[in-house]
Design a protein around this motif. Structure first.
Motif, short mmCIF file in Angstrom:
data_model
loop_
_atom_site.label_atom_id
_atom_site.label_comp_id
_atom_site.label_asym_id
_atom_site.label_seq_id
_atom_site.Cartn_x
_atom_site.Cartn_y
_atom_site.Cartn_z
N ALA A 17 -1.65 -26.99 -13.36
CA ALA A 17 -2.97 -26.50 -12.96
C ALA A 17 -3.24 -26.70 -11.48
O ALA A 17 -4.37 -26.61 -11.04
CB ALA A 17 -4.05 -27.21 -13.79
N ASP A 18 -2.20 -26.93 -10.70
CA ASP A 18 -2.39 -27.14 -9.27
C ASP A 18 -2.17 -25.85 -8.48
O ASP A 18 -2.03 -25.89 -7.27
CB ASP A 18 -1.44 -28.23 -8.77
N GLN A 19 -2.12 -24.75 -9.15
CA GLN A 19 -1.84 -23.49 -8.49
C GLN A 19 -3.10 -22.78 -8.04
O GLN A 19 -4.17 -22.94 -8.61
CB GLN A 19 -1.07 -22.57 -9.45
N CYS A 20 -2.96 -21.94 -7.03
CA CYS A 20 -4.05 -21.10 -6.57
C CYS A 20 -3.90 -19.75 -7.28
O CYS A 20 -2.86 -19.10 -7.15
CB CYS A 20 -3.97 -20.92 -5.06
N PRO A 21 -4.89 -19.33 -8.05
CA PRO A 21 -4.77 -18.06 -8.78
C PRO A 21 -4.58 -16.88 -7.83
O PRO A 21 -5.22 -16.80 -6.79
CB PRO A 21 -6.11 -17.94 -9.50
N HIS A 22 -3.72 -15.96 -8.21
CA HIS A 22 -3.48 -14.78 -7.39
C HIS A 22 -4.62 -13.78 -7.52
O HIS A 22 -4.99 -13.12 -6.57
CB HIS A 22 -2.16 -14.11 -7.78
N ASN A 23 -5.16 -13.66 -8.72
CA ASN A 23 -6.24 -12.71 -8.96
C ASN A 23 -7.57 -13.45 -8.97
O ASN A 23 -7.91 -14.12 -9.95
CB ASN A 23 -6.02 -11.98 -10.28
N VAL A 24 -8.33 -13.31 -7.91
CA VAL A 24 -9.59 -14.05 -7.79
C VAL A 24 -10.64 -13.58 -8.80
O VAL A 24 -11.59 -14.30 -9.08
CB VAL A 24 -10.16 -13.98 -6.35
N HIS A 25 -10.46 -12.38 -9.36
CA HIS A 25 -11.41 -11.88 -10.35
C HIS A 25 -11.15 -12.45 -11.74
O HIS A 25 -12.03 -12.44 -12.59
CB HIS A 25 -11.39 -10.35 -10.40
N LYS A 26 -9.95 -12.97 -11.99
CA LYS A 26 -9.65 -13.59 -13.28
C LYS A 26 -9.78 -15.11 -13.22
O LYS A 26 -9.69 -15.78 -14.23
CB LYS A 26 -8.24 -13.22 -13.73
N ALA A 27 -9.99 -15.64 -12.05
CA ALA A 27 -10.11 -17.08 -11.87
C ALA A 27 -11.48 -17.58 -12.34
O ALA A 27 -12.42 -16.81 -12.44
CB ALA A 27 -9.91 -17.44 -10.39
N TYR A 28 -11.53 -18.85 -12.61
CA TYR A 28 -12.79 -19.53 -12.87
C TYR A 28 -13.19 -20.16 -11.54
O TYR A 28 -12.43 -20.94 -10.97
CB TYR A 28 -12.59 -20.59 -13.95
N TRP A 29 -14.36 -19.86 -11.05
CA TRP A 29 -14.82 -20.37 -9.75
C TRP A 29 -15.74 -21.56 -9.96
O TRP A 29 -16.68 -21.51 -10.75
CB TRP A 29 -15.55 -19.28 -8.97
N THR A 30 -15.42 -22.64 -9.27
CA THR A 30 -16.22 -23.85 -9.35
C THR A 30 -16.13 -24.56 -8.01
O THR A 30 -15.51 -24.07 -7.07
CB THR A 30 -15.75 -24.77 -10.49
N TYR A 31 -16.75 -25.71 -7.93
CA TYR A 31 -16.63 -26.54 -6.74
C TYR A 31 -15.54 -27.58 -6.99
O TYR A 31 -15.52 -28.23 -8.03
CB TYR A 31 -17.95 -27.22 -6.39
N PHE A 32 -14.64 -27.70 -6.03
CA PHE A 32 -13.56 -28.69 -6.10
C PHE A 32 -13.51 -29.35 -4.73
O PHE A 32 -13.37 -28.66 -3.72
CB PHE A 32 -12.24 -28.01 -6.44
N THR A 37 -13.91 -23.02 -5.07
CA THR A 37 -12.48 -23.00 -5.34
C THR A 37 -12.19 -22.19 -6.59
O THR A 37 -12.82 -22.40 -7.63
CB THR A 37 -11.96 -24.45 -5.55
N PRO A 38 -11.19 -21.29 -6.53
CA PRO A 38 -10.77 -20.59 -7.75
C PRO A 38 -9.82 -21.50 -8.54
O PRO A 38 -8.96 -22.16 -7.97
CB PRO A 38 -10.04 -19.36 -7.22
N VAL A 39 -10.01 -21.53 -9.85
CA VAL A 39 -9.18 -22.37 -10.71
C VAL A 39 -8.56 -21.47 -11.78
O VAL A 39 -9.24 -20.61 -12.34
CB VAL A 39 -10.03 -23.49 -11.37
N MET A 40 -7.29 -21.71 -12.08
CA MET A 40 -6.65 -20.95 -13.15
C MET A 40 -7.31 -21.29 -14.47
O MET A 40 -7.67 -22.43 -14.72
CB MET A 40 -5.15 -21.25 -13.18
N PHE A 41 -7.48 -20.28 -15.32
CA PHE A 41 -8.24 -20.44 -16.55
C PHE A 41 -7.37 -20.43 -17.79
O PHE A 41 -7.86 -20.52 -18.91
CB PHE A 41 -9.29 -19.31 -16.62
N GLY A 42 -6.04 -20.38 -17.64
CA GLY A 42 -5.14 -20.25 -18.78
C GLY A 42 -5.22 -21.38 -19.77
O GLY A 42 -5.18 -21.15 -20.98
N THR A 43 -5.33 -22.61 -19.29
CA THR A 43 -5.38 -23.75 -20.20
C THR A 43 -6.54 -23.61 -21.17
O THR A 43 -6.37 -23.73 -22.39
CB THR A 43 -5.49 -25.07 -19.42
N GLU A 44 -7.72 -23.34 -20.64
CA GLU A 44 -8.89 -23.21 -21.51
C GLU A 44 -8.78 -21.98 -22.41
O GLU A 44 -9.09 -22.06 -23.61
CB GLU A 44 -10.17 -23.12 -20.66
N LYS A 45 -8.32 -20.90 -21.87
CA LYS A 45 -8.18 -19.65 -22.65
C LYS A 45 -7.30 -19.87 -23.87
O LYS A 45 -7.69 -19.55 -25.00
CB LYS A 45 -7.58 -18.56 -21.76
#
Length: 128
Positions: A17-32, A37-45
């Motif tokens: 989960a330390d990766q920067c998502p390539h697609n900013v529209h599929k990312a989960y955006w939060t504060y980090f 910061t965009p965060v990959m959402f695959g784990t939760e999905k």
């Protein structure tokens, strides 16, 4: 397709989960670390889709070339949590680990190479 085909064979699935998502529209955006910061959402999905327990791995450096890992359950009932909650918990845990040993986390700056599109919502940061 992979998860469905191998569901009976799997003991654990690990996401980096330390990766920067390539697609900013599929990312989960939060504060980090106090920055949007965009965060990959695959784990939760996948946790919600397949009802998988989610575990965070705390990594601690003991000495050069020697590390210790401690696992902490984020949730064993992912479907019961609201959208984004697993990702928020994970992000807050990662922040805590970085604050404890910032010298080992210089790579995180790569997370901020993307900017949030104006049409993408951002999660409200929860008090730590």
């Amino acid at each position: 397709a992979y998860f469905e085909a191998n569901q009976d064979k799997m003991d654990a699935i690990m996401f980096g989960a330390d990766q920067c998502p390539h697609n900013v529209h599929k990312a989960y955006w939060t504060y980090f670390m106090s920055q949007e910061t965009p965060v990959m959402f695959g784990t939760e999905k996948y946790a919600k889709e397949y009802d998988y327990t989610v575990v965070f791995g705390h990594i601690r450096k003991l000495k050069r070339g020697h590390y210790e890992m401690e696992f902490e359950v984020i949730t064993d009932q992912p479907r019961s949590l609201p959208h984004g909650e697993i990702t928020e918990r994970h992000t807050r845990m990662l922040e805590q680990d970085i604050r404890k040993a910032p010298q080992y986390w210089l790579w995180t700056h790569r997370r901020w190479k993307r900017t949030r599109p104006v049409d993408m919502p951002i999660a409200q940061r929860k008090a730590s």
